[in-house]
Write a protein that holds these residues in place. Structure first.
Motif, PDB file in Angstrom:
ATOM      1  N   ARG A 114       2.422   8.475  15.910  1.00 41.69           N
ATOM      2  CA  ARG A 114       2.077   8.168  14.519  1.00 41.69           C
ATOM      3  C   ARG A 114       2.187   6.675  14.220  1.00 41.69           C
ATOM      4  NH1 ARG A 114       4.277  12.990  10.681  1.00 41.69           N
ATOM      5  NH2 ARG A 114       3.463  11.584   9.062  1.00 41.69           N
ATOM      6  N   TRP A 115       3.111   5.977  14.888  1.00 40.29           N
ATOM      7  CA  TRP A 115       3.159   4.525  14.725  1.00 40.29           C
ATOM      8  C   TRP A 115       1.853   3.912  15.227  1.00 40.29           C
ATOM      9  CZ3 TRP A 115       6.261   3.154  11.284  1.00 40.29           C
ATOM     10  CH2 TRP A 115       7.601   3.545  11.221  1.00 40.29           C
ATOM     11  N   GLY A 116       1.361   4.419  16.356  1.00 39.45           N
ATOM     12  CA  GLY A 116       0.109   3.901  16.898  1.00 39.45           C
ATOM     13  C   GLY A 116      -1.062   4.140  15.965  1.00 39.45           C
ATOM     14  N   ASP A 147       0.857  -1.186   0.000  1.00 43.20           N
ATOM     15  CA  ASP A 147       0.000   0.000   0.000  1.00 43.20           C
ATOM     16  C   ASP A 147       0.890   1.233   0.000  1.00 43.20           C
ATOM     17  OD1 ASP A 147      -1.595   2.199   0.814  1.00 43.20           O
ATOM     18  OD2 ASP A 147      -3.023   0.859   1.798  1.00 43.20           O
ATOM     19  N   GLU A 148       0.857   1.990  -1.065  1.00 43.67           N
ATOM     20  CA  GLU A 148       1.732   3.153  -1.198  1.00 43.67           C
ATOM     21  C   GLU A 148       1.513   4.150  -0.062  1.00 43.67           C
ATOM     22  OE1 GLU A 148       2.876   6.624  -4.500  1.00 43.67           O
ATOM     23  OE2 GLU A 148       1.525   4.972  -5.023  1.00 43.67           O
ATOM     24  N   ALA A 149       0.259   4.328   0.376  1.00 45.58           N
ATOM     25  CA  ALA A 149      -0.023   5.263   1.465  1.00 45.58           C
ATOM     26  C   ALA A 149       0.624   4.806   2.766  1.00 45.58           C
ATOM     27  CB  ALA A 149      -1.538   5.419   1.646  1.00 45.58           C
ATOM     28  N   ARG A 158      -3.429   1.277  13.945  1.00 45.69           N
ATOM     29  CA  ARG A 158      -4.887   1.268  13.939  1.00 45.69           C
ATOM     30  C   ARG A 158      -5.431   1.213  12.505  1.00 45.69           C
ATOM     31  NH1 ARG A 158      -8.811   3.105  17.706  1.00 45.69           N
ATOM     32  NH2 ARG A 158     -10.789   3.600  16.679  1.00 45.69           N
ATOM     33  N   ARG A 159      -4.806   1.974  11.626  1.00 42.18           N
ATOM     34  CA  ARG A 159      -5.245   2.037  10.237  1.00 42.18           C
ATOM     35  C   ARG A 159      -5.039   0.700   9.522  1.00 42.18           C
ATOM     36  NH1 ARG A 159      -2.282   6.521   6.993  1.00 42.18           N
ATOM     37  NH2 ARG A 159      -1.777   5.290   5.164  1.00 42.18           N
TER      38      ARG A 159
END
Length: 573
Positions: free
Chosen positions: A523-525, A501-503, A529-530
């Motif tokens: 941001r890792w967290g 996934d490029e995103a 989640r994503r």
């Protein structure tokens, strides 16, 4: 990734509790005795600390060791540019200076890192440690005959992918490591890496004097930069004896306390024997610890009935996740609804019981371990409760065209390693049956199992897996498993879900640019989640570690980085 031994299953602790018997002391967050200075509890210098282990201390060469945070026994001999903070709990998950004056000075985009060595650093023979020694120690770790260490340097340093080490390249060094003077060392990376201070804790950053390098024989007597030197190494680490390095300066090393005069490390014991000896604490065993042997369910039951013994058990949590993995290229797991159905059907209570009970395992709904340093962000995209939601699972199966149920194969190891054991596989089989999913178990011998799940062409559709942290951050947890650029077709592949996934890849790159580790953790967290919404894995549990210490062991410290007793802090009565 660091693979703990089957007996250790340990690395970084989220919450730490260590109770001690009379005559022993712990520097735990709530412990007051060790701070009071009481003559019977305060740690003192002197004596011999014994270490009883199942696994030998093999390959005792800083180039070949796969350790993070400076390791445990290796950390007594090998100092590195940075190290872990030697404290209990969350404070122990922080990176701090070791040989260097700070944790590193990055350029604007974190592609160049500069370190300055402290003054007064010396090897065991009294010669000064220079930046050239650190550079050479790193370069020799690229030699094929000294393989075994963490692979990051080869991936991160400019020219690292093609460098073969100083032996094959006739002394040629890496141009991406500069030493403009005896105390300065500069690293040039081929991409931004805000977590370089974590990497600099690896033993490959230990200084090695070129004149003393004996290649594969260096492990027999590596030159110490730490508080202890090797005086005996028998049978490749089966018996390792360390004594004080007279040229080590505590003034330059506030992290290692180095209380004992001698550390005697022996490996090759059966785990039951180790726990029996620590329990009895007779003779030298009263001043003994283990760095790789856990208490099992039956042993814990016995300990629970003895208050004095229970008071000598330390508890730690590793930055580690045990999970179910899907291969979306294999039907029916190419359908997200099937993966979601299995996620809803999982009975985590039965899985935890199969893993030894709540004393040895905690249920998990996130891929990242539940520690702040990893960026832990609570989520449960497919809430199954404690015992699963078979009704929700059946509804999803019906929507995916499997109204009459489904048959799948679950691959696992036949090893008694509790992470992938037949008992856990059986618990999953029973839970999924309630949702109309018939599970055929495919047990493989351990080596075959590992080869299969890491082979992109042979990977099963549904299998038990686990992942551990090289350092306490979301980076080495998420990137190897979910970065599309790390899919390996002709070698060991860990991106088992083949996520490309490029995103996701762009977000990994963006986080890697951050040198504010707290901001990076958040941001890792969020990324965890994503990714979790795609149901490429089903987190099952995080392991818990229970370790005995001898009755005369004091100043026990268990950090959020290692999850095991830190031998550099331990004292003996």
């Amino acid at each position: 990734m660091r693979h703990p031994s089957r007996r250790s299953r340990a690395a970084a602790a989220l919450t730490v509790s260590l109770l001690v018997t009379a005559g022993a002391a712990a520097c735990g967050p709530e412990d007051q005795d060790a701070k009071s200075g009481d003559a019977d509890t305060a740690p003192h210098k002197g004596g011999t600390l014994s270490v009883l282990n199942a696994d030998p201390q093999e390959d005792f060469d800083p180039a070949r060791l796969y350790t993070s945070g400076g390791g445990n026994i290796p950390s007594l001999v090998f100092r590195t540019l940075t190290t872990r903070n030697r404290e209990n709990g969350a404070e122990g998950a922080k990176v701090v200076p070791d040989l260097a004056t700070d944790t590193g000075r990055p350029n604007k985009d974190a592609t160049v890192w500069t370190y300055t060595l402290k003054e007064g650093l010396k090897f065991e023979d009294g010669t000064e440690i220079t930046s050239a020694d650190v550079k050479y120690g790193i370069e020799r770790s690229f030699a094929a005959e000294l393989s075994g260490g963490a692979p990051y340097l080869r991936d991160w340093l400019i020219g690292g992918a093609d460098y073969q080490g100083p032996y094959k390249d006739k002394g040629k060094g890496l141009d991406s490591i500069e030493t403009p003077d005896e105390r300065t060392i500069v690293f040039h990376l081929d991409k931004p890496e805000g977590e370089f201070p974590y990497l600099a804790t690896q033993t490959q950053f230990a200084p090695v004097p070129k004149a003393a390098d004996k290649g594969t024989k260096y492990e027999e007597h590596p030159v110490s930069s730490g508080p202890y030197k090797v005086v005996r190494n028998e049978n490749d680490g089966e018996h390792l004896v360390l004594e004080r390095n007279p040229h080590w300066s505590a003034a330059t090393d506030p992290e290692r306390k180095a209380y004992p005069d001698r550390v005697d490390v022996r490996g090759g014991f059966d785990s039951a024997v180790i726990n029996q000896r620590l329990s009895a604490s007779q003779g030298a065993d009263a001043a003994a610890v283990t760095t790789d042997t856990n208490l099992g369910p039956a042993e814990l039951a016995g300990v629970g009935g003895d208050k004095a013994l229970a008071a000598r058990v330390g508890t730690g949590h590793f930055g580690y996740t045990n999970y179910l993995a899907f291969n979306p290229k294999v039907k029916p797991f190419d359908d997200p609804r099937v993966r979601q159905a299995i996620s809803y059907a999982i009975d985590r209570s039965s899985v935890v019981n199969a893993a030894g009970g709540s004393s040895l395992a905690e249920p998990a709904t996130t891929y990242l371990p539940n520690q702040k340093s990893f960026g832990y962000t609570p989520y449960d995209h497919f809430p199954a409760g404690k015992s699963g939601d078979p009704a929700k699972a059946r509804a999803l199966l019906k929507a995916s065209g499997h109204a009459n149920g489904l048959k799948v194969t679950l691959t696992h190891s036949n090893s008694k390693d509790f992470e992938t054991s037949p008992e856990i596989a059986t618990a999953i089989q029973d839970a999924l049956k309630k949702a109309g999913i018939t599970v055929e178990l495919q047990g493989l011998e351990d080596n075959d199992y590992r080869d299969r799940i890491h082979d992109a062409e042979r990977e099963p559709g549904f299998f038990l897996a686990h992942w551990g942290a090289d350092w306490p951050s979301g980076g080495p947890f998420l990137a190897p498993i979910f970065d599309g650029r790390q899919i390996v077709r002709d070698g060991a592949n860990f991106n088992t879900g083949f996520l490309d996934d490029e995103a996701v890849d762009d977000e990994i790159d963006a986080i890697n640019k951050l040198t504010d580790l707290g901001a990076a953790a958040k941001r890792w967290g969020a990324l965890d989640r994503r990714i979790g919404e795609q149901a490429l894995t089903v987190p099952l549990f995080h392991p818990v570690y229970k370790r005995l210490v001898g009755k005369d062991v004091k100043n026990v410290v268990i950090s959020d980085w290692t999850g095991v007793l830190d031998v550099s802090q331990a004292a003996v009565k």
